[in-house]
Design a protein around this motif. Structure first.
Motif, PDB file in Angstrom:
ATOM      1  N   PRO A  35      72.433  59.602  62.036  1.00  0.00           N
ATOM      2  CA  PRO A  35      73.878  59.420  61.194  1.00  0.00           C
ATOM      3  C   PRO A  35      73.945  57.587  61.115  1.00  0.00           C
ATOM      4  CG  PRO A  35      74.468  60.875  63.135  1.00  0.00           C
ATOM      5  CD  PRO A  35      73.327  60.140  63.877  1.00  0.00           C
ATOM      6  N   PHE A  36      73.770  57.627  60.284  1.00  0.00           N
ATOM      7  CA  PHE A  36      73.852  56.086  60.204  1.00  0.00           C
ATOM      8  C   PHE A  36      75.281  55.989  59.814  1.00  0.00           C
ATOM      9  CE2 PHE A  36      74.412  52.042  56.937  1.00  0.00           C
ATOM     10  CZ  PHE A  36      73.678  51.365  57.682  1.00  0.00           C
TER      11      PHE A  36
ATOM     12  N   THR B  33      78.375  57.035  55.846  1.00  0.00           N
ATOM     13  CA  THR B  33      77.781  57.587  56.354  1.00  0.00           C
ATOM     14  C   THR B  33      76.857  58.377  56.415  1.00  0.00           C
ATOM     15  OG1 THR B  33      80.025  57.764  57.998  1.00  0.00           O
ATOM     16  CG2 THR B  33      77.831  59.134  59.385  1.00  0.00           C
ATOM     17  N   VAL B  34      75.547  58.669  56.475  1.00  0.00           N
ATOM     18  CA  VAL B  34      74.515  59.002  55.930  1.00  0.00           C
ATOM     19  C   VAL B  34      73.173  58.945  56.565  1.00  0.00           C
ATOM     20  CG1 VAL B  34      73.490  57.256  55.671  1.00  0.00           C
ATOM     21  CG2 VAL B  34      72.827  59.026  53.889  1.00  0.00           C
ATOM     22  N   VAL B  35      72.606  60.586  56.734  1.00  0.00           N
ATOM     23  CA  VAL B  35      71.795  60.852  57.873  1.00  0.00           C
ATOM     24  C   VAL B  35      70.459  60.114  57.426  1.00  0.00           C
ATOM     25  CG1 VAL B  35      69.886  63.685  57.984  1.00  0.00           C
ATOM     26  CG2 VAL B  35      72.812  63.189  57.743  1.00  0.00           C
TER      27      VAL B  35
ATOM     28  N   CYS C  92      74.162  54.349  64.873  1.00  0.00           N
ATOM     29  CA  CYS C  92      73.769  55.294  64.805  1.00  0.00           C
ATOM     30  C   CYS C  92      75.478  56.415  65.458  1.00  0.00           C
ATOM     31  CB  CYS C  92      72.672  56.361  65.695  1.00  0.00           C
ATOM     32  SG  CYS C  92      72.454  57.729  65.752  1.00  0.00           S
ATOM     33  N   HIS C  93      75.519  56.928  64.582  1.00  0.00           N
ATOM     34  CA  HIS C  93      76.650  57.891  64.742  1.00  0.00           C
ATOM     35  C   HIS C  93      76.506  59.419  66.118  1.00  0.00           C
ATOM     36  CE1 HIS C  93      81.436  58.187  63.992  1.00  0.00           C
ATOM     37  NE2 HIS C  93      81.590  57.218  63.421  1.00  0.00           N
ATOM     38  N   PHE C  94      75.487  59.673  66.205  1.00  0.00           N
ATOM     39  CA  PHE C  94      75.374  60.361  67.263  1.00  0.00           C
ATOM     40  C   PHE C  94      75.670  59.279  68.569  1.00  0.00           C
ATOM     41  CE2 PHE C  94      72.459  63.262  69.669  1.00  0.00           C
ATOM     42  CZ  PHE C  94      73.301  63.821  70.442  1.00  0.00           C
TER      43      PHE C  94
ATOM     44  N   GLY D 127      77.316  63.334  62.494  1.00  0.00           N
ATOM     45  CA  GLY D 127      78.545  63.195  63.064  1.00  0.00           C
ATOM     46  C   GLY D 127      79.387  62.005  62.606  1.00  0.00           C
ATOM     47  N   GLY D 128      80.566  62.516  62.328  1.00  0.00           N
ATOM     48  CA  GLY D 128      81.122  61.444  60.968  1.00  0.00           C
ATOM     49  C   GLY D 128      81.237  61.208  59.375  1.00  0.00           C
TER      50      GLY D 128
END
Length: 308
Positions: free
Chosen positions: A171-172, A210-212, A236-238, A35-36
């Motif tokens: 996802p940061f 954004t990174v996992v 977190c982009h979740f 996400g993102g």
């Protein structure tokens, strides 16, 4: 198609991530997006026919080994006609193409630029007395907009080690400033989760926002802070995790001195007790003085003083 999805995939080319163009294409045949994240792709089809963009192989990695979620599914179908205009074909191989990069090569962060390294842990709790669903934390604390958690100065570079203690993807995402990914890893088996290989296949020179952070894993990033100053956030982009606490504040520059009475409650209590005690002592003293100044005198004593 009976062939495994990772074997049947044809190559494509990534030319940009999160809004930042690469200087040259990166060839891949699988990408895992959280996400993102945004990816700019070049696709080249050498034969006519129908091609599908599909989501495959990520079941069991996102939601605690709940296989079947997210489902394998077709996202789009592309039809290539053999009568398409051949004049539109590229005149040079895609891997020989050059692009104007969003960041110059000399802007890449160097190890000697890092002024501090900090650890950011994405974690989860399940206190049913607080809410009937899981709670999510950063370094053990839920989001508080009135609290400043992390600090940085304009122009400096910092290292953050992102740790994911859970068996799902976080996802940061950081606002305002971008970063470069320097390391990714996971304790999970790539034999059990083959798609994890694609998750860990990062581009070390790319600039992202954004990174996992892999399940049961870690990601190390270098952030370059620019000229923006003030309060911002990372999270977190979740969105289900972000909205239930997995977010922190970040202040760039000297923090504003904003008075918050809650930070000085103990001082207020001590001062209040001191003032109240002083008032009681003063009141007692005044009453004592008044009792001496107006002491009762008997009538016989008054008569004696008049005759004298």
């Amino acid at each position: 198609e009976d062939r495994p999805w990772d074997d049947a995939a044809i190559p494509f080319y990534v030319i940009g991530s999160d809004g930042v163009t690469y200087s040259k294409p990166v060839k891949k045949h699988i990408i895992v997006m959280a996400g993102g994240q945004r990816e700019e792709l070049l696709l080249q089809f050498n034969e006519s026919g129908s091609y599908v963009i599909s989501q495959q192989g990520i079941e069991g990695m996102q939601f605690f080994d709940m296989y079947g979620h997210p489902h394998n599914q077709i996202l789009a179908t592309i039809t290539v006609d053999e009568n398409d205009d051949k004049s539109l074909l590229p005149t040079i191989p895609i891997m020989d193409m050059m692009f104007t990069p969003g960041y110059k090569e000399e802007e890449s962060i160097q190890a000697e630029d890092i002024v501090k390294s900090e650890t950011i842990v994405f974690g989860m709790g399940a206190n049913r007395n607080e809410a009937p669903f899981p709670q999510y934390y950063v370094n053990g604390a839920p989001f508080d907009p009135n609290r400043l958690d992390f600090f940085a100065q304009p122009g400096e570079a910092r290292e953050y080690i992102l740790v994911n203690a859970n068996h799902n993807v976080h996802p940061f995402h950081i606002h305002v400033n971008r970063f470069q990914v320097k390391e990714m890893g996971s304790e999970l088996s790539t034999e059990k989760y083959p798609v994890l290989k694609a998750v860990l296949d990062y581009h070390p020179d790319a600039w992202r926002d954004t990174v996992v952070v892999p399940p049961n894993g870690r990601t190390r990033i270098w952030v370059q802070y620019k000229n923006y100053t003030g309060k911002t956030v990372f999270h977190c982009h979740f969105l289900a995790h972000e909205d239930t606490g997995m977010m922190s504040t970040l202040f760039i520059g000297p923090p504003d001195k904003v008075f918050d009475w809650r930070e000085h409650l103990e001082l207020f209590l001590i001062s209040g007790v001191t003032v109240l005690g002083s008032f009681v002592v003063f009141l007692w003293y005044r009453l004592a003085c008044l009792s001496k100044a107006y002491e009762p005198v008997s009538m016989n004593e008054l008569k004696s003083k008049v005759r004298d």
